[in-house]
Design a protein around this motif. Structure first.
Motif, PDB file in Angstrom:
ATOM      1  N   ILE A  70     -63.218 -13.800  45.012  1.00 49.74           N
ATOM      2  CA  ILE A  70     -62.869 -13.924  43.589  1.00 49.74           C
ATOM      3  C   ILE A  70     -61.385 -14.218  43.443  1.00 49.74           C
ATOM      4  O   ILE A  70     -60.980 -15.100  42.681  1.00 49.74           O
ATOM      5  CB  ILE A  70     -63.273 -12.655  42.807  1.00 49.74           C
ATOM      6  N   SER A  71     -60.555 -13.489  44.180  1.00 51.43           N
ATOM      7  CA  SER A  71     -59.101 -13.677  44.101  1.00 51.43           C
ATOM      8  C   SER A  71     -58.700 -15.077  44.519  1.00 51.43           C
ATOM      9  O   SER A  71     -57.851 -15.707  43.882  1.00 51.43           O
ATOM     10  CB  SER A  71     -58.390 -12.645  44.976  1.00 51.43           C
ATOM     11  N   GLU A  72     -59.312 -15.566  45.594  1.00 52.01           N
ATOM     12  CA  GLU A  72     -59.009 -16.932  46.042  1.00 52.01           C
ATOM     13  C   GLU A  72     -59.410 -17.951  44.982  1.00 52.01           C
ATOM     14  O   GLU A  72     -58.672 -18.910  44.722  1.00 52.01           O
ATOM     15  CB  GLU A  72     -59.707 -17.215  47.372  1.00 52.01           C
ATOM     16  N   ALA A  73     -60.563 -17.753  44.361  1.00 45.93           N
ATOM     17  CA  ALA A  73     -61.014 -18.683  43.322  1.00 45.93           C
ATOM     18  C   ALA A  73     -60.079 -18.668  42.118  1.00 45.93           C
ATOM     19  O   ALA A  73     -59.910 -19.689  41.449  1.00 45.93           O
ATOM     20  CB  ALA A  73     -62.440 -18.333  42.887  1.00 45.93           C
ATOM     21  N   LEU A  74     -59.476 -17.525  41.847  1.00 47.11           N
ATOM     22  CA  LEU A  74     -58.515 -17.407  40.751  1.00 47.11           C
ATOM     23  C   LEU A  74     -57.110 -17.838  41.158  1.00 47.11           C
ATOM     24  O   LEU A  74     -56.186 -17.816  40.348  1.00 47.11           O
ATOM     25  CB  LEU A  74     -58.456 -15.951  40.254  1.00 47.11           C
ATOM     26  N   ASN A  75     -56.956 -18.220  42.436  1.00 48.35           N
ATOM     27  CA  ASN A  75     -55.656 -18.598  42.981  1.00 48.35           C
ATOM     28  C   ASN A  75     -54.671 -17.431  42.908  1.00 48.35           C
ATOM     29  O   ASN A  75     -53.498 -17.609  42.579  1.00 48.35           O
ATOM     30  CB  ASN A  75     -55.094 -19.842  42.284  1.00 48.35           C
ATOM     31  N   ARG A  76     -55.199 -16.264  43.207  1.00 47.53           N
ATOM     32  CA  ARG A  76     -54.408 -15.038  43.208  1.00 47.53           C
ATOM     33  C   ARG A  76     -54.304 -14.524  44.637  1.00 47.53           C
ATOM     34  O   ARG A  76     -55.205 -14.728  45.448  1.00 47.53           O
ATOM     35  CB  ARG A  76     -55.067 -13.982  42.321  1.00 47.53           C
ATOM     36  N   CYS A  77     -53.230 -13.817  44.938  1.00 50.33           N
ATOM     37  CA  CYS A  77     -52.966 -13.399  46.313  1.00 50.33           C
ATOM     38  C   CYS A  77     -53.540 -12.028  46.678  1.00 50.33           C
ATOM     39  O   CYS A  77     -53.916 -11.813  47.817  1.00 50.33           O
ATOM     40  CB  CYS A  77     -51.455 -13.371  46.563  1.00 50.33           C
ATOM     41  N   ASP A  78     -53.578 -11.108  45.740  1.00 50.09           N
ATOM     42  CA  ASP A  78     -53.920  -9.729  46.064  1.00 50.09           C
ATOM     43  C   ASP A  78     -55.272  -9.316  45.472  1.00 50.09           C
ATOM     44  O   ASP A  78     -55.365  -9.025  44.279  1.00 50.09           O
ATOM     45  CB  ASP A  78     -52.815  -8.802  45.552  1.00 50.09           C
ATOM     46  N   PRO A  79     -56.316  -9.278  46.305  1.00 48.11           N
ATOM     47  CA  PRO A  79     -57.635  -8.893  45.813  1.00 48.11           C
ATOM     48  C   PRO A  79     -57.662  -7.507  45.170  1.00 48.11           C
ATOM     49  O   PRO A  79     -58.383  -7.290  44.190  1.00 48.11           O
ATOM     50  CB  PRO A  79     -58.519  -8.928  47.064  1.00 48.11           C
ATOM     51  N   ALA A  80     -56.872  -6.585  45.675  1.00 50.85           N
ATOM     52  CA  ALA A  80     -56.860  -5.231  45.114  1.00 50.85           C
ATOM     53  C   ALA A  80     -56.347  -5.233  43.674  1.00 50.85           C
ATOM     54  O   ALA A  80     -56.870  -4.512  42.813  1.00 50.85           O
ATOM     55  CB  ALA A  80     -56.017  -4.301  45.979  1.00 50.85           C
ATOM     56  N   THR A  81     -55.355  -6.053  43.408  1.00 51.79           N
ATOM     57  CA  THR A  81     -54.818  -6.149  42.054  1.00 51.79           C
ATOM     58  C   THR A  81     -55.850  -6.765  41.110  1.00 51.79           C
ATOM     59  O   THR A  81     -56.038  -6.291  39.988  1.00 51.79           O
ATOM     60  CB  THR A  81     -53.524  -6.996  42.043  1.00 51.79           C
ATOM     61  N   VAL A  82     -56.529  -7.812  41.559  1.00 50.97           N
ATOM     62  CA  VAL A  82     -57.546  -8.456  40.735  1.00 50.97           C
ATOM     63  C   VAL A  82     -58.683  -7.474  40.467  1.00 50.97           C
ATOM     64  O   VAL A  82     -59.147  -7.331  39.328  1.00 50.97           O
ATOM     65  CB  VAL A  82     -58.069  -9.751  41.394  1.00 50.97           C
ATOM     66  N   GLU A  83     -59.126  -6.786  41.496  1.00 48.87           N
ATOM     67  CA  GLU A  83     -60.195  -5.793  41.321  1.00 48.87           C
ATOM     68  C   GLU A  83     -59.783  -4.717  40.329  1.00 48.87           C
ATOM     69  O   GLU A  83     -60.568  -4.317  39.467  1.00 48.87           O
ATOM     70  CB  GLU A  83     -60.554  -5.158  42.666  1.00 48.87           C
ATOM     71  N   GLU A  84     -58.552  -4.282  40.410  1.00 50.84           N
ATOM     72  CA  GLU A  84     -58.051  -3.265  39.484  1.00 50.84           C
ATOM     73  C   GLU A  84     -58.034  -3.790  38.042  1.00 50.84           C
ATOM     74  O   GLU A  84     -58.371  -3.069  37.109  1.00 50.84           O
ATOM     75  CB  GLU A  84     -56.638  -2.836  39.904  1.00 50.84           C
ATOM     76  N   GLU A  85     -57.655  -5.051  37.863  1.00 53.33           N
ATOM     77  CA  GLU A  85     -57.619  -5.644  36.525  1.00 53.33           C
ATOM     78  C   GLU A  85     -59.001  -5.683  35.875  1.00 53.33           C
ATOM     79  O   GLU A  85     -59.120  -5.562  34.656  1.00 53.33           O
ATOM     80  CB  GLU A  85     -57.045  -7.061  36.588  1.00 53.33           C
ATOM     81  N   TYR A  86     -60.019  -5.862  36.677  1.00 55.72           N
ATOM     82  CA  TYR A  86     -61.381  -5.980  36.147  1.00 55.72           C
ATOM     83  C   TYR A  86     -62.186  -4.683  36.268  1.00 55.72           C
ATOM     84  O   TYR A  86     -63.335  -4.635  35.818  1.00 55.72           O
ATOM     85  CB  TYR A  86     -62.121  -7.122  36.855  1.00 55.72           C
TER      86      TYR A  86
END
Length: 135
Positions: A70-86
């Motif tokens: 998911i993070s790669e698809a969003l062009n984001r570096c930190d999966p933990a941060t993305v998971e926390e946001e959602y």
């Protein structure tokens, strides 16, 4: 039905609303209006795009997609941060009770698609209802 399906239906609804608004904006191209009004319309479209992306991410997360993917698809570096946001949205949607597809407007979305479908679009007659049939 599962929350993942409900999120995908919500994403389809957001895409429909975005398409309708985009068409309306094209229709106002020749209007005499202020720069402020044109910018507000563009910002509204951007906000709707962000809502659509959030619904798609939510659906994928609820379906069990890996946060790295998911993070790669969003062009984001930190999966933990993305998971926390959602995290809150995933928890809220996971706790939703079963729902009735008819009450979620599945038929309305399929009808909208049929009215607006062009030759180069996917040929499915009921793309949202088909989602319900494959799970």
């Amino acid at each position: 039905m599962r929350a993942e399906i409900l999120a995908r239906i919500a994403a389809a609804r957001a895409a429909r609303d975005l398409s309708d608004l985009a068409r309306q904006v094209v229709g106002t191209t020749a209007e005499t209006t202020s720069p402020t009004e044109r910018i507000k319309r563009a910002r509204q479209l951007r906000q709707m795009v962000n809502e659509y992306v959030d619904r798609v991410v939510l659906g994928e997360a609820l379906a069990g997609a890996d946060w790295q993917e998911i993070s790669e698809a969003l062009n984001r570096c930190d999966p933990a941060t993305v998971e926390e946001e959602y995290a809150d949205a995933v928890a809220e949607w996971s706790a939703l009770p079963e729902f009735d597809a008819e009450n979620e407007g599945v038929g309305d979305l399929d009808d909208w698609y049929a009215r607006h479908r062009e030759d180069h679009d996917p040929g499915l007659e009921k793309p949202v209802a088909d989602l319900l049939n494959r799970h």
